[in-house]
Design an enzyme around this catalytic site. Structure first.
Site, mmCIF file in Angstrom:
data_model
loop_
_atom_site.group_PDB
_atom_site.id
_atom_site.type_symbol
_atom_site.label_atom_id
_atom_site.label_comp_id
_atom_site.label_asym_id
_atom_site.label_seq_id
_atom_site.Cartn_x
_atom_site.Cartn_y
_atom_site.Cartn_z
ATOM 1 N N HIS A 1 -4.755 36.462 -45.169
ATOM 2 C CA HIS A 1 -3.714 35.497 -44.953
ATOM 3 C C HIS A 1 -3.072 35.101 -46.222
ATOM 4 O O HIS A 1 -3.887 34.976 -47.267
ATOM 5 C CB HIS A 1 -4.256 34.164 -44.056
ATOM 6 C CG HIS A 1 -2.942 33.424 -43.775
ATOM 7 N ND1 HIS A 1 -2.114 33.800 -42.992
ATOM 8 C CD2 HIS A 1 -2.860 32.092 -43.949
ATOM 9 C CE1 HIS A 1 -1.300 32.800 -42.544
ATOM 10 N NE2 HIS A 1 -1.479 31.917 -43.304
ATOM 11 N N ASP B 1 3.149 27.311 -45.494
ATOM 12 C CA ASP B 1 2.694 28.415 -44.710
ATOM 13 C C ASP B 1 3.789 28.693 -43.411
ATOM 14 O O ASP B 1 3.783 27.630 -42.388
ATOM 15 C CB ASP B 1 1.258 28.389 -43.832
ATOM 16 C CG ASP B 1 0.837 29.526 -43.194
ATOM 17 O OD1 ASP B 1 1.621 30.357 -43.016
ATOM 18 O OD2 ASP B 1 -0.360 29.263 -43.082
ATOM 19 N N CYS C 1 1.960 37.248 -41.670
ATOM 20 C CA CYS C 1 1.981 36.319 -42.697
ATOM 21 C C CYS C 1 2.481 36.968 -44.037
ATOM 22 O O CYS C 1 2.939 36.553 -45.058
ATOM 23 C CB CYS C 1 0.759 35.593 -42.917
ATOM 24 S SG CYS C 1 -0.571 36.640 -43.144
#
Length: 290
Positions: free
Chosen positions: A107, A122, A68
């Site tokens: 994250h 995302d 991520c």
């Protein structure tokens, strides 16, 4: 670095003159269908660096994926270059062992404002918890997607993302009791605040996640890619193809173990990933489900 190279990498051929919701949804989906969520660098002697030029060369020019902190960092650059009103946020991932969210922002997600409405993008969580398109930042609203029904819930300034999924149907009896199979219908994924974060907010955690012996990412080698009907993932030596069947209320899991001498072929054929260094697959005990 240029948008044309990125668009070629994700197979986007449309117009991007107007930074609207339809275009955002399209590039978001193309990204997750084209670029794997993976941490293979850790397990083949490479260091993951939060530098846009390095990430661009790795993901766009070398046909790799990333985790991520790479994928969503790259996506934030793409969004800004396209003219979207974009803010980077940090989020804390739910830890089922602690039964709580982790203490640190491990994250990274992006908030985008379009026509006065806020959306969360995302493109790099992977497996069945990957959203395929942006989520509108509205508390308690069911937002059905391919993987299940996602919800963002405002708990006094801390937003929680959760997902209600379907029952797993495991084809191979050998994996019927596998710890990789998620059997919880509704699961919290992560939480975040709307405090803007600069890239340097993540520098230390980027180092920790790839060096700490207790980190999920040092304990499991992961490569996950979304497909038009679900996703595929290689965790250690276990390769899974998951097919979403919402009409039947199940996700079908086809799981099998891959011998060492076929790992490179699986990565190349199923994920279009070709490593320059030898991968040492790892699957130690750690909380991670498909």
């Amino acid at each position: 670095m240029n948008l044309e190279e990125y668009f070629k990498r994700i197979g986007f051929h449309g117009s991007y003159e107007n930074p609207d919701l339809a275009t955002l949804k399209l590039i978001h989906k193309q990204h997750i269908l084209s670029i794997p969520f993976e941490n293979l660098s850790i397990h083949c002697g490479e260091k993951i660096i939060m530098d846009l030029e390095v990430i661009f060369n790795k993901i766009v020019r070398s046909s790799r994926g990333g985790w991520c902190l790479e994928n969503n960092f790259l996506f934030s650059w793409v969004l800004r270059e396209m003219g979207y009103n974009t803010t980077t946020l940090g989020s804390r991932v739910f830890n089922s062992t602690l039964n709580d969210f982790g203490p640190l922002d491990t994250h990274l997600v992006n908030k985008v404002i379009i026509d006065g409405k806020a959306y969360i993008t995302d493109v790099s969580f992977g497996v069945s918890f990957q959203v395929w398109e942006p989520l509108e930042l509205i508390s308690g609203k069911d937002q059905p997607q391919a993987a299940g029904v996602f919800r963002l819930i405002d708990k006094g300034g801390v937003w929680v993302l959760e997902k209600t999924g379907r029952k797993p149907e495991v084809i191979n009896p050998k994996f019927a009791e596998s710890s990789l199979v998620n059997r919880k219908e509704t699961k919290q994924i992560y939480c975040f605040t709307l405090v803007p974060r600069e890239p340097d907010h993540f520098f230390e955690i980027n180092h920790t996640l790839q060096t700490d012996p207790n980190s999920l990412f040092t304990n499991k080698s992961i490569c996950s890619l979304q497909t038009p009907t679900g996703f595929r993932v290689l965790i250690g030596w276990t390769y899974s193809e998951v097919t979403y069947k919402p009409e039947e209320g199940v996700d079908v899991l086809d799981m099998r173990d891959i011998p060492d001498d076929e790992i490179e072929q699986i990565l190349r054929e199923k994920f279009s990933v070709k490593l320059h260094k030898k991968l040492n697959p790892v699957s130690n005990k750690a909380c991670y489900t498909l």
